[in-house]
Motif scaffolding. Structure first.
Motif, short mmCIF file in Angstrom:
data_model
loop_
_atom_site.label_atom_id
_atom_site.label_comp_id
_atom_site.label_asym_id
_atom_site.label_seq_id
_atom_site.Cartn_x
_atom_site.Cartn_y
_atom_site.Cartn_z
N THR A 1 0.71 -1.17 -0.09
CA THR A 1 -0.03 0.05 -0.02
C THR A 1 0.68 1.17 0.02
OG1 THR A 1 -1.54 -1.14 1.33
CG2 THR A 1 -1.67 1.18 1.13
N ALA B 1 -6.68 0.91 -3.99
CA ALA B 1 -7.67 -0.02 -3.74
C ALA B 1 -8.00 -0.85 -5.00
CB ALA B 1 -8.92 0.47 -3.39
N LEU C 1 -9.02 -4.31 -3.24
CA LEU C 1 -9.52 -3.97 -2.14
C LEU C 1 -10.34 -2.77 -1.86
CD1 LEU C 1 -5.89 -3.78 0.08
CD2 LEU C 1 -7.65 -5.61 0.13
N SER C 2 -10.94 -2.64 -0.77
CA SER C 2 -12.08 -1.40 -0.65
C SER C 2 -10.98 -0.32 -0.20
CB SER C 2 -12.97 -1.60 0.31
OG SER C 2 -12.55 -1.39 1.59
N HIS D 1 -11.69 1.73 1.89
CA HIS D 1 -11.81 1.74 3.39
C HIS D 1 -10.38 0.90 3.78
CE1 HIS D 1 -15.39 3.99 3.42
NE2 HIS D 1 -15.82 3.26 2.69
N THR D 2 -10.19 -0.28 3.19
CA THR D 2 -9.04 -0.99 3.64
C THR D 2 -7.83 -0.18 3.50
OG1 THR D 2 -10.41 -3.05 3.10
CG2 THR D 2 -8.08 -3.30 3.52
N ALA E 1 -7.43 2.17 6.01
CA ALA E 1 -7.05 1.50 7.64
C ALA E 1 -5.59 1.14 7.39
CB ALA E 1 -7.81 0.19 7.59
N TYR E 2 -4.97 0.41 6.26
CA TYR E 2 -3.40 0.31 6.25
C TYR E 2 -2.71 1.56 6.50
CZ TYR E 2 -4.38 -4.35 4.17
OH TYR E 2 -4.81 -5.67 3.74
#
Length: 76
Positions: free
Chosen positions: A24, A38, A43-44, A46-47, A50-51
């Protein structure tokens, strides 16, 4: 024979980032947006967010510029 001792090159330890966190970070440092990152990673958004929050917390980093500088220093 030389009397001076040579020290091996010692690099600073790499931060303890999970593989997906490192991936990421690399994408963001390459200039991709959270959404582009993403999509590329499957991934989303949001993920990805978060990372990046976890990376910032682990390394006490507050800006994307600092994240980019870190990625460059790590050779990502």
């Amino acid at each position: 024979m030389s009397l001076t001792a040579t020290m091996p090159h010692v690099e600073a330890p790499a931060p303890a980032l999970a593989p997906r966190e490192r991936e990421t970070l690399r994408h963001i440092a390459e200039g991709r947006t959270y959404l582009q990152t993403a999509r590329h990673m499957g991934l989303s958004k949001h993920t990805v967010d978060a990372y990046l929050r976890r990376i910032r917390a682990k390394l006490n980093i507050n800006s994307t510029a600092e994240l980019t500088r870190l990625a460059i220093s790590l050779g990502l």
